[in-house]
Scaffold this motif. Structure first.
Motif, PDB file in Angstrom:
ATOM      1  N   MET A 116       0.884  -1.096  -0.007  1.00 59.76           N
ATOM      2  CA  MET A 116       0.116   0.092   0.165  1.00 59.76           C
ATOM      3  C   MET A 116       0.753   1.157  -0.036  1.00 59.76           C
ATOM      4  O   MET A 116       0.431   2.374  -0.346  1.00 59.76           O
ATOM      5  CB  MET A 116      -1.144  -0.030   1.242  1.00 59.76           C
ATOM      6  N   GLN A 117       2.172   1.268   0.357  1.00 60.73           N
ATOM      7  CA  GLN A 117       2.829   2.290   0.428  1.00 60.73           C
ATOM      8  C   GLN A 117       3.983   2.421  -0.609  1.00 60.73           C
ATOM      9  O   GLN A 117       4.940   2.940  -0.664  1.00 60.73           O
ATOM     10  CB  GLN A 117       3.733   2.306   2.031  1.00 60.73           C
ATOM     11  N   ALA A 118       3.777   1.754  -1.638  1.00 60.79           N
ATOM     12  CA  ALA A 118       4.819   1.309  -2.839  1.00 60.79           C
ATOM     13  C   ALA A 118       5.328   2.582  -3.469  1.00 60.79           C
ATOM     14  O   ALA A 118       6.456   2.997  -3.594  1.00 60.79           O
ATOM     15  CB  ALA A 118       4.233   0.499  -3.840  1.00 60.79           C
ATOM     16  N   ALA A 119       4.012   3.568  -3.794  1.00 61.16           N
ATOM     17  CA  ALA A 119       4.400   4.689  -4.337  1.00 61.16           C
ATOM     18  C   ALA A 119       5.469   5.711  -3.659  1.00 61.16           C
ATOM     19  O   ALA A 119       6.373   6.282  -3.908  1.00 61.16           O
ATOM     20  CB  ALA A 119       3.373   5.382  -4.830  1.00 61.16           C
ATOM     21  N   ASN A 120       5.051   5.837  -2.376  1.00 60.37           N
ATOM     22  CA  ASN A 120       5.556   6.567  -1.469  1.00 60.37           C
ATOM     23  C   ASN A 120       7.145   6.348  -1.139  1.00 60.37           C
ATOM     24  O   ASN A 120       8.055   6.822  -0.900  1.00 60.37           O
ATOM     25  CB  ASN A 120       4.879   6.757  -0.063  1.00 60.37           C
ATOM     26  N   ASN A 121       7.091   4.904  -1.053  1.00 57.75           N
ATOM     27  CA  ASN A 121       8.364   4.388  -0.804  1.00 57.75           C
ATOM     28  C   ASN A 121       9.609   4.408  -1.948  1.00 57.75           C
ATOM     29  O   ASN A 121      10.655   4.841  -1.751  1.00 57.75           O
ATOM     30  CB  ASN A 121       8.506   2.903  -0.505  1.00 57.75           C
ATOM     31  N   ILE A 122       8.916   4.144  -3.090  1.00 51.48           N
ATOM     32  CA  ILE A 122       9.950   4.569  -4.312  1.00 51.48           C
ATOM     33  C   ILE A 122      10.212   5.982  -4.367  1.00 51.48           C
ATOM     34  O   ILE A 122      11.418   6.260  -4.763  1.00 51.48           O
ATOM     35  CB  ILE A 122       9.012   3.831  -5.488  1.00 51.48           C
ATOM     36  N   GLN A 123       9.202   6.878  -4.156  1.00 44.78           N
ATOM     37  CA  GLN A 123       9.576   8.303  -4.407  1.00 44.78           C
ATOM     38  C   GLN A 123      10.668   8.615  -3.283  1.00 44.78           C
ATOM     39  O   GLN A 123      11.448   9.437  -3.915  1.00 44.78           O
ATOM     40  CB  GLN A 123       8.169   9.282  -4.098  1.00 44.78           C
ATOM     41  N   SER A 124      10.614   7.974  -2.174  1.00 49.02           N
ATOM     42  CA  SER A 124      11.634   8.401  -1.168  1.00 49.02           C
ATOM     43  C   SER A 124      13.095   7.711  -1.641  1.00 49.02           C
ATOM     44  O   SER A 124      13.923   8.234  -1.416  1.00 49.02           O
ATOM     45  CB  SER A 124      11.366   8.049   0.138  1.00 49.02           C
ATOM     46  N   GLY A 125      13.014   6.432  -1.956  1.00 48.58           N
ATOM     47  CA  GLY A 125      14.046   5.624  -2.373  1.00 48.58           C
ATOM     48  C   GLY A 125      14.792   5.561  -3.674  1.00 48.58           C
ATOM     49  O   GLY A 125      15.926   5.098  -3.818  1.00 48.58           O
ATOM     50  N   GLY A 126      14.093   6.016  -4.463  1.00 46.40           N
ATOM     51  CA  GLY A 126      14.740   6.331  -5.896  1.00 46.40           C
ATOM     52  C   GLY A 126      14.748   4.961  -6.686  1.00 46.40           C
ATOM     53  O   GLY A 126      14.101   4.155  -6.489  1.00 46.40           O
ATOM     54  N   ALA A 127      15.782   4.975  -7.417  1.00 44.44           N
ATOM     55  CA  ALA A 127      15.965   3.748  -8.482  1.00 44.44           C
ATOM     56  C   ALA A 127      16.215   2.471  -7.660  1.00 44.44           C
ATOM     57  O   ALA A 127      15.465   1.349  -8.232  1.00 44.44           O
ATOM     58  CB  ALA A 127      17.113   4.102  -9.530  1.00 44.44           C
ATOM     59  N   GLN A 128      16.817   2.436  -6.727  1.00 42.39           N
ATOM     60  CA  GLN A 128      17.170   1.178  -6.147  1.00 42.39           C
ATOM     61  C   GLN A 128      16.084   0.727  -5.344  1.00 42.39           C
ATOM     62  O   GLN A 128      15.828  -0.499  -5.501  1.00 42.39           O
ATOM     63  CB  GLN A 128      18.320   1.481  -5.018  1.00 42.39           C
ATOM     64  N   GLU A 129      15.255   1.537  -4.944  1.00 45.90           N
ATOM     65  CA  GLU A 129      14.062   1.306  -4.075  1.00 45.90           C
ATOM     66  C   GLU A 129      13.091   0.517  -5.331  1.00 45.90           C
ATOM     67  O   GLU A 129      12.312  -0.307  -5.099  1.00 45.90           O
ATOM     68  CB  GLU A 129      13.286   2.060  -3.442  1.00 45.90           C
TER      69      GLU A 129
END
Length: 450
Positions: A129-142
């Motif tokens: 459920m937090q995928a978009a936020n996590n990727i936004q914060s973590g960048g390419a590696q996330e």
């Protein structure tokens, strides 16, 4: 990419450094990116959009809604939401990627419909459920970490779906020892080809009918090319011609987009006889389809390599979010090849990740509150009926307080919805507290006049 991500990139593609600056303002519009602040009308529109996005598979959402409505009307909430159990035939009729995507879509709808999930379920599903936020914060590696997890889930789901499909064929008397050997040979070679290519490979029982097994020869890849569904007939042909394995490895890695490119590669590598044999096999399937016995378009029998984002990505962050992320992180044309160590880790983690995706919320009453389906013995040792009655009410208050605590940790509730649900719970607590007070007063009155 660091010790945590040893993924190699095909065609010498470059992954941007983790030092790339990430804007704190999302460069995309994705539903359910974490905290929802929609008005009632926007929430209704979002629900409609989510259901529409499931396309031909939204009948499962209708089944979910029907189950919830029935539960509410009968006030007998003896139901659980389990994607595979609710519509096993539908899921068995799809490949692993699509069925896992359906599960993701259902999960998102359930969060919209029920909101007050049990804390254990939230903990297990928060990563989705937090995928978009996590990727936004973590960048390419996330993004690549999620890509690996989603590809592994799709591969894991493929195994279960095929088993269910074959079981259905067995019950219908459509499965034979020869077909079983045909499938097992393809499955065994898929494992071997996976290890050699660094690409996760699922066996595709194309079109889900036994007469189609010898007809389709395509490779459908997703998740930056890291997961490939290879048709069972093509896998068997590869298994029977392993002297051209270097070509098969490149095929699942996406080096050949059509039959002409594949035939050309085989001929250049000195495998003209194999190229001819494959061409004859494909033409035979096309002729069979053309005759009408398989009732499929001729194009399905032609070799092709097709790529897609992956259905779990589509249901997780949507096409807009996916395209924006891959563009932002310069991943548009990247194809992932996993190391042997990563393949082992994926095989270990995928069953748990798939189970987490399908984890069920607890049973709920007609108002959406969690139902305690097990009789709880009184925690107090008093034998007096009045004391036991008070203890039971106190236990109910404690359970509701835990549910309020769970609400506070739910990132998917708007402030208004959080307030509304908390107030509903608080009213229940106040009701139980008044009942306890009344019981104690009555007890004192009885003692006074005894």
């Amino acid at each position: 990419m660091g010790a945590a991500m040893q993924t190699s990139i095909a065609n010498n593609e470059h992954i941007p450094s983790q030092k790339t600056e990430i804007s704190t303002t999302p460069a995309y519009q994705v539903e359910l990116t974490g905290t929802v602040h929609d008005t009632t009308s926007k929430i209704a529109a979002a629900i409609s959009n989510r259901r529409s996005s499931l396309g031909a598979y939204n009948s499962m959402d209708l089944e979910t809604a029907k189950a919830m409505k029935t539960s509410s009307q009968t006030q007998k909430p003896q139901w659980e939401i389990t994607a595979t159990e609710m519509s096993m035939d539908l899921l068995n009729g799809r490949n692993g990627d699509i069925s896992a995507g359906v599960s993701m879509g259902i999960l998102k709808n359930l969060y919209t419909l029920t909101k007050n999930f049990d804390t254990d379920v939230i903990a297990r599903q928060e990563k989705f459920m937090q995928a978009a936020n996590n990727i936004q914060s973590g960048g390419a590696q996330e993004f690549l970490r999620y890509n690996k997890m989603y590809a592994g889930i799709a591969r894991e789901a493929s195994e279960g779906n095929n088993a269910g499909t074959i079981e259905k064929w067995k019950k219908a008397g459509q499965w034979s020892a020869d077909l079983d050997q045909f499938y097992q040979a393809a499955k065994d070679y898929a494992d071997k080809l996976q290890a050699k290519s660094g690409i996760l490979i699922g066996v595709d029982l194309k079109y889900k009918a036994t007469e189609h097994l010898s007809g389709a020869n395509s490779i459908n890849a997703a998740y930056l090319g890291s997961y490939a569904q290879v048709c069972v007939n093509l896998l068997n042909f590869m298994a029977n011609h392993q002297n051209a394995e270097d070509i098969w490895v490149k095929a699942v890695q996406g080096n050949y987009q059509d039959a002409d490119a594949l035939y050309s590669a085989l001929n250049k590598q000195g495998h003209a006889d194999i190229a001819t044999s494959l061409q004859n096999s494909i033409q035979s399937a096309r002729d069979k389809i053309y005759s009408g016995t398989m009732k499929l378009d001729k194009s399905v029998a032609q070799f092709s390599y097709n790529t897609d984002m992956g259905e779990i990505w589509r249901q997780s962050i949507g096409e807009t979010g996916y395209n924006d992320f891959t563009t932002k992180f310069d991943l548009k044309n990247v194809k992932i090849i996993y190391t042997a160590k990563e393949l082992v880790a994926i095989a270990k983690d995928s069953p748990r990740n798939l189970a987490d995706l399908k984890a069920n919320p607890q049973l709920r009453d007609e108002n959406g509150f969690i139902v305690d389906n097990q009789s709880q013995p009184a925690k107090h040792s008093q034998t007096n009926a009045v004391d036991e009655q008070i203890a039971a009410l106190q236990d109910k208050i404690k359970r509701i307080q835990k549910q309020i605590s769970a609400l506070q940790k739910n990132p998917h509730l708007s402030p208004e919805e959080l307030t509304r649900q908390t107030q509903n719970y608080q009213k229940q607590i106040e009701t139980y507290q008044r009942q306890i007070s009344d019981i104690k007063i009555q007890q004192l009155e009885r003692q006074k006049y005894s």
